[in-house]
Design a protein around this motif. Sequence first.
Motif, PDB file in Angstrom:
ATOM      1  N   TYR A 164      96.050  69.055  94.188  1.00 24.08           N
ATOM      2  CA  TYR A 164      94.671  68.633  93.953  1.00 24.08           C
ATOM      3  C   TYR A 164      93.758  69.829  94.132  1.00 24.08           C
ATOM      4  O   TYR A 164      94.093  70.744  94.856  1.00 24.08           O
ATOM      5  CB  TYR A 164      94.282  67.537  94.953  1.00 24.08           C
ATOM      6  N   PRO A 165      92.590  69.860  93.502  1.00 23.64           N
ATOM      7  CA  PRO A 165      91.924  68.766  92.806  1.00 23.64           C
ATOM      8  C   PRO A 165      92.403  68.519  91.374  1.00 23.64           C
ATOM      9  O   PRO A 165      92.028  67.518  90.796  1.00 23.64           O
ATOM     10  CB  PRO A 165      90.461  69.209  92.781  1.00 23.64           C
ATOM     11  N   VAL A 218      89.079  65.994  98.145  1.00 23.02           N
ATOM     12  CA  VAL A 218      89.781  66.774  97.122  1.00 23.02           C
ATOM     13  C   VAL A 218      90.808  65.905  96.405  1.00 23.02           C
ATOM     14  O   VAL A 218      91.071  66.068  95.234  1.00 23.02           O
ATOM     15  CB  VAL A 218      90.497  67.969  97.797  1.00 23.02           C
ATOM     16  N   THR A 240      84.028  68.023  91.531  1.00 19.89           N
ATOM     17  CA  THR A 240      85.355  68.580  91.749  1.00 19.89           C
ATOM     18  C   THR A 240      85.311  70.061  91.396  1.00 19.89           C
ATOM     19  O   THR A 240      84.838  70.426  90.324  1.00 19.89           O
ATOM     20  CB  THR A 240      86.367  67.905  90.814  1.00 19.89           C
TER      21      THR A 240
END
Lengths: 607, 123
Positions: free
Chosen positions: A59-60, B20, B63
């Motif tokens: 992630y992200p 996240v 993000t």
Amino acid sequence: MIRSHVLICGGTGCTSSHSHEVINKLAEELKSKGLEDEIKIVQTGCFGLCALGPVMIIYPEGTFYSCVTVDDVPEIVDEHLIKGRIVQRLVYNDTGDKEPLDKSVPVSLSETGFYKKQHRVALRNCGVINPESIDEYIAMDGYFALAKVLKEMTPDDVIKCISDSGLRGRGGGGFPTGRKWSFAKASAGDKKYVVCNADEGDPGAFMDRSVLEGDPHSIIEAMAIAGYAIGADEGFVYVRAEYPIAVKRLSIAIEQAREYGLLGKNIFGSDFSFELHIRLGAGAFVCGEETALMTSIEGNRGEPRPRPPFPAVKGLFGKPTVENNVETFANIPQIILQGPEWFASMGTATSKGTKVFALGGKIKHTGLVEIPMGTTLREIIEDIGGGIPDGKKFKAAQTGGPSGGCIPASLIDTEVDYDNLVAIGCMMGSGGLIVMDEDTCMVDMAKFFLEFTVDESCGKCTPCRIGTRRLLELLNKITDGNGTLEDIDRLEELCNYIRQNSLCGLGQTAPNPVLATLKFFREEYIAHVVDKKCPAGVCKNLLTYVIDQDKCIGCGKCAKNCPADTIFKTDYVAPGHKLASYTIDPAKCVKCGACLSGCKFGAISKQ
Amino acid sequence: MKSLEELLAIKAKMQDKVAVRTSSGDIRVVVGMATCGIAAGARPVLNAFVEAVSKEELGDRVTVTQTGCIGICQYEPVVEVYEKDKEKVTYVNMTAERVKDVVEKHIKGGKPVTEYTIGAAKL
Ligand SMILES: Cc1cc2nc3c(=O)[nH]c(=O)nc-3n(C[C@H](O)[C@H](O)[C@H](O)COP(=O)(O)O)c2cc1C
């Protein structure tokens, strides 16, 4: 500041494919590149796609890598984590669509064929959080259901909420959970218990282990909620000792919950107190039966006792007890938080919510899947499971383990829920789903499960102890080629007798694999006794290996490979060949198949 | 644990740390991190974004990720900001200093910082 999380599965499946080495290597690489403060490694529970382990998700971006080895780690660090370039050869992006996607288009985990149709409630945190961190569980709304129950709800409200949700026991029986809790609440007593059944004895089932490994706090929270609802202040988790990772994570979780005061006295400042203990089982199948389980916790030999009295009235140490399965408990916090209507909106008329299945056998994606009740078997096998490998044909799916039956290919469009399975003479069981292809002999399959129950019968009651043994002998007689048509009738009669007269569920359900295969695959039994043939080519005594004299070039490799010296040269030289062909002496052949697998000319076959 | 407030405090403290993994991110900030980008100083830029997003508690909307070579090496570090239903904005010659402006004016304020964009650089 952390900019990226690397999640690596630390469940049992991936651990055995060396995920720990991958984790260690990654930690080493991050350190040497000075990335420790930017990238965090999170060891999680099971993602479900065990066949492709070790699995890693970054992630992200949400990039999903499968089959990661230690040697891949430097590339992942240099390319992905430093330069942001996805390592395409490791990307898993099978969306299940006919046209395979270009590997350069990474898909998120939820878009893959394996996950697309899944709906995760019990497994919601598995593969998402670090199971050894209570803070991460809290970040995912953990313990908020317990807080809500203690602050805003009466015990009756809780029971009503669970009843309204339609939740039924996931341990096999499918008994309505709310009703079970209301019985235990209604039983008078100054002391009551909550017990979690984590014995998980069905061969092939591992959803309970995965929940304990991936999200242990959800079980603690749910058991405390059950304690509040029925008026119990103490609970036990009975887990088999063969699950060391689950036991370790659960122990850590209990310790953390105690430290935070989420177990112990006056939780959230209320009058409610709750303590939790772990008891290890030695892995006897019968100890998964609720009364045997309680007898075992009490320190006695794990044997069942007659019901009634039911545990809700007279359970552990003679006190009113609620006993539920791990997966049942795992649903509870979400039902409290999201409401009974939300839960009841999933599933079918009589089976609400989702069910976790452990997919195994002849299927491409073995692993763990959670799907809404009522999903068809076809969707499970073809869309989620990726179908049968090697172009073979689907023959049947076995559910419910040694207590269950099988669903034949003709019923592949059955919507899987409690009642549909019972209607076709099968049962949900705890959720093991073993897929079988055309190479499986159904008589042999029934025999496999009977061998298991004969081993696991505790011996307390005669129908089970002796009856299952006689059943197995009859099956052996049939697969050895000595069976008669009368034996099939005898088999059926004995099955019904054992079913009706055994003391506990183990014996009562032990004949199911035989009855189900007799119902759907009777012709296979008949082929064994009348034609003395095993149509799937599995039962050794009914097989003969033969060499086609005209195809044999006379190289003699089979004779060399034969461990029993049963292959001889003949005088016959086939037209077009130079050397004399070989032949097998059927009387001495041990049917190991070494000749067949070694012949490059396709001259040997089994019949 | 004596109160719901304590539980909420832990959740708030952690949210940032697990965001996240969960944020859907209406806004995606993508930093070019190929060799050229890194050589030109893309890593401090990336880290500055991550820190700013966390400090301003924008984790549930934004993000921050990285990508490979965007193809305009002489303008590195390059940052692209994607927002739902809006045209992509490409910033060039980014520095940690400029990141503050972009977060303040563009991400929070909704107005791209024109003077850092590729359009401005080409003029
Ligand atoms: C032989 C036998 C083995 C069983 N094994 C298990 C098991 O491993 N895990 C389990 O949860 N339930 C098992 N059960 C079912 C339990 O007796 C009980 O019905 C169940 O745990 C109740 O929980 P639930 O209502 O949440 O399903 C078994 C039953 C029998 C007869």
